[in-house]
Motif scaffolding. Structure first.
Motif, PDB file in Angstrom:
ATOM      1  N   LEU A  87      36.789  41.695  45.522  1.00 33.80           N
ATOM      2  CA  LEU A  87      37.652  41.362  44.329  1.00 33.80           C
ATOM      3  C   LEU A  87      36.387  41.019  43.328  1.00 33.80           C
ATOM      4  CD1 LEU A  87      39.204  38.142  45.836  1.00 33.80           C
ATOM      5  CD2 LEU A  87      41.013  40.478  44.801  1.00 33.80           C
ATOM      6  N   THR A  88      35.452  40.734  43.672  1.00 35.39           N
ATOM      7  CA  THR A  88      33.477  40.837  43.633  1.00 35.39           C
ATOM      8  C   THR A  88      34.201  41.929  42.649  1.00 35.39           C
ATOM      9  OG1 THR A  88      32.575  40.332  44.809  1.00 35.39           O
ATOM     10  CG2 THR A  88      33.504  38.177  44.020  1.00 35.39           C
ATOM     11  N   ASP A  89      33.483  43.491  43.809  1.00 38.68           N
ATOM     12  CA  ASP A  89      33.178  44.268  43.037  1.00 38.68           C
ATOM     13  C   ASP A  89      33.851  44.856  42.278  1.00 38.68           C
ATOM     14  OD1 ASP A  89      32.100  45.301  45.647  1.00 38.68           O
ATOM     15  OD2 ASP A  89      33.177  46.120  46.789  1.00 38.68           O
ATOM     16  N   LEU A  90      34.910  44.483  41.760  1.00 39.76           N
ATOM     17  CA  LEU A  90      36.563  44.815  40.898  1.00 39.76           C
ATOM     18  C   LEU A  90      36.149  44.080  39.213  1.00 39.76           C
ATOM     19  CD1 LEU A  90      39.278  45.932  42.255  1.00 39.76           C
ATOM     20  CD2 LEU A  90      37.301  47.460  42.057  1.00 39.76           C
ATOM     21  N   VAL A  91      35.491  42.638  40.049  1.00 40.85           N
ATOM     22  CA  VAL A  91      35.290  41.156  38.771  1.00 40.85           C
ATOM     23  C   VAL A  91      33.902  40.785  38.201  1.00 40.85           C
ATOM     24  CG1 VAL A  91      36.214  39.132  38.373  1.00 40.85           C
ATOM     25  CG2 VAL A  91      37.732  40.705  38.971  1.00 40.85           C
ATOM     26  N   PRO A  92      32.427  41.948  37.806  1.00 40.57           N
ATOM     27  CA  PRO A  92      31.427  41.334  37.277  1.00 40.57           C
ATOM     28  C   PRO A  92      31.934  39.806  36.403  1.00 40.57           C
ATOM     29  CG  PRO A  92      32.602  42.748  36.095  1.00 40.57           C
ATOM     30  CD  PRO A  92      33.438  43.067  37.094  1.00 40.57           C
ATOM     31  N   VAL A  93      30.682  39.033  36.502  1.00 36.82           N
ATOM     32  CA  VAL A  93      30.821  38.343  35.822  1.00 36.82           C
ATOM     33  C   VAL A  93      30.834  38.223  34.453  1.00 36.82           C
ATOM     34  CG1 VAL A  93      29.078  36.222  35.965  1.00 36.82           C
ATOM     35  CG2 VAL A  93      29.100  37.075  38.300  1.00 36.82           C
ATOM     36  N   THR A  94      29.904  39.426  33.904  1.00 34.89           N
ATOM     37  CA  THR A  94      30.069  39.528  32.689  1.00 34.89           C
ATOM     38  C   THR A  94      30.982  40.610  32.629  1.00 34.89           C
ATOM     39  OG1 THR A  94      27.775  40.299  32.403  1.00 34.89           O
ATOM     40  CG2 THR A  94      28.464  37.838  32.298  1.00 34.89           C
ATOM     41  N   GLY A  95      31.280  41.258  31.389  1.00 37.20           N
ATOM     42  CA  GLY A  95      31.661  42.544  30.526  1.00 37.20           C
ATOM     43  C   GLY A  95      33.340  42.744  31.433  1.00 37.20           C
ATOM     44  N   TYR A  96      34.164  44.225  31.516  1.00 36.90           N
ATOM     45  CA  TYR A  96      34.621  44.410  31.311  1.00 36.90           C
ATOM     46  C   TYR A  96      35.417  43.782  33.249  1.00 36.90           C
ATOM     47  CZ  TYR A  96      38.688  47.175  32.436  1.00 36.90           C
ATOM     48  OH  TYR A  96      40.255  48.274  32.100  1.00 36.90           O
ATOM     49  N   PHE A  97      36.362  43.836  32.951  1.00 39.85           N
ATOM     50  CA  PHE A  97      36.735  43.399  34.488  1.00 39.85           C
ATOM     51  C   PHE A  97      38.390  44.135  34.704  1.00 39.85           C
ATOM     52  CE2 PHE A  97      37.417  38.889  34.354  1.00 39.85           C
ATOM     53  CZ  PHE A  97      39.141  38.740  34.579  1.00 39.85           C
TER      54      PHE A  97
END
Length: 347
Positions: A87-97
């Motif tokens: 999941l976190t590979d596709l959901v950066p803390v900031t910017g686009y997901f």
């Protein structure tokens, strides 16, 4: 969707991200309404599981809002499944997901959302992953995801299921209660002051000048609703600025943070002091209204008391500024005030 780290401030005894008001020159999302859009604008019936799931992974990794999310973060850190990395590979803390990760379903159901995610078309996967790859290097496994391989989508769905079960399910009643409290507040604002009052009070950065709603956003962006209406989604784990889909083909949606009180994730045993402070029955009334607002008969049913007793306790709590009561057709609807929610979460 796009997220961004922001600052925090305190308002009415609870924490809000960002600052008290938007200033001239702030970066804004401008949502353009028509009369048809106002007629079709609606409020989510509860927390959207996939939005909460993905936004919570940002809260798990970041340090923003530590006073609100710190205890939760520490409590789930050791039991976070290793597969959460997918999941976190596709959901950066900031910017686009990726937009496809948060499918909107008719009812806010995790099962329905995951089934929709499992059926994501290959074209949508490729489009969103290509956008994501433009800002960061993606791991090799995402190439199989971009090809739409069912086994890879199933693995991603299973990762979401495991994460939700370990990190969100134990707290879901409180997430739902917080979102429902905001839903009741927004509904009351709409009833009392129309869409002008409701939309201008969505967020500290919100400005409403018909036909345009402006809210703080990481980048300059215009969203033209085109008669589709706007789906307002209060979010427990959203922090900072509101967010929305990048692709205008999706249902127009505005996800925005709700107010929070310190201590919301503390174990229920820590609330014994609430009964000592208010009395057992009044404490129970406060707790059930913390789950979601209710009529007097509903409160009586949920607390196992008579309607007259429930009415009396709600009257006492209202006099103390802990409960708000509003006319709802031929009955009345009780809900927690910010002070009541803060007291509930701190005990």
């Amino acid at each position: 969707m796009i997220t961004q780290r922001m600052h925090e401030f305190t308002r009415r005894g609870v924490l809000w991200p960002w600052r008290v008001r938007a200033e001239k020159g702030d970066v804004m999302l401008r949502v353009h309404f028509t009369p048809e859009d106002l007629a079709r604008t609606r409020i989510s019936t509860g927390p959207q599981p996939m939005w909460e799931l993905l936004l919570s992974t940002n809260r798990l990794r970041g340090r923003e809002g530590d006073i609100v999310f710190g205890a939760w973060r520490r409590s789930v850190a050791a039991r976070t499944p290793a597969t959460t990395r997918l999941l976190t590979d596709l959901v950066p803390v900031t910017g686009y997901f990726a937009d496809f990760l948060t499918p909107m379903t008719e009812a806010p159901s995790l099962d329905e959302a995951l089934e929709t995610l499992r059926r994501t078309p290959r074209g949508r996967l490729r489009t969103d992953l290509a956008i994501l790859a433009g800002s960061r290097k993606l791991p090799a496994w995402t190439a199989e995801l971009a090809d739409g391989r069912p086994e890879t989508l199933n693995t991603l769905v299973e990762a979401a299921e495991r994460y939700f079960a370990a990190c969100l399910a134990p707290y879901w009643a409180r997430v739902r209660a917080g979102v429902n409290q905001e839903r009741a507040r927004l509904s009351a604002a709409l009833a009392d002051g129309g869409w002008e009052a409701a939309l201008s009070g969505l967020h500290p950065t919100a400005r409403w000048h018909y036909p345009v709603l402006e809210v703080g956003y990481p980048v300059e962006h215009d969203l033209y609703l085109g008669g589709r209406g706007l789906h307002l989604v209060p979010s427990f784990f959203c922090w900072g600025l509101p967010t929305t889909f990048r692709d205008v083909e999706f249902e127009p949606t505005l996800v925005y943070p709700i107010e929070h009180a310190v201590g919301w994730s503390e174990p229920d045993d820590d609330r014994k002091s609430l009964a000592a402070l208010l009395g057992r029955t009044r404490a129970r009334v406060l707790e059930v209204l913390g789950e979601y607002p209710g009529t007097t008969s509903d409160v009586a049913s949920r607390t196992g008391t008579s309607i007259s007793a429930a009415s009396q306790q709600a009257t006492t709590l209202r006099a103390a500024g802990l409960v708000d009561t509003r006319q709802n057709g031929q009955s009345v609807l009780h809900s927690l005030t910010p002070l009541g929610r803060a007291l509930l979460c701190e005990n």
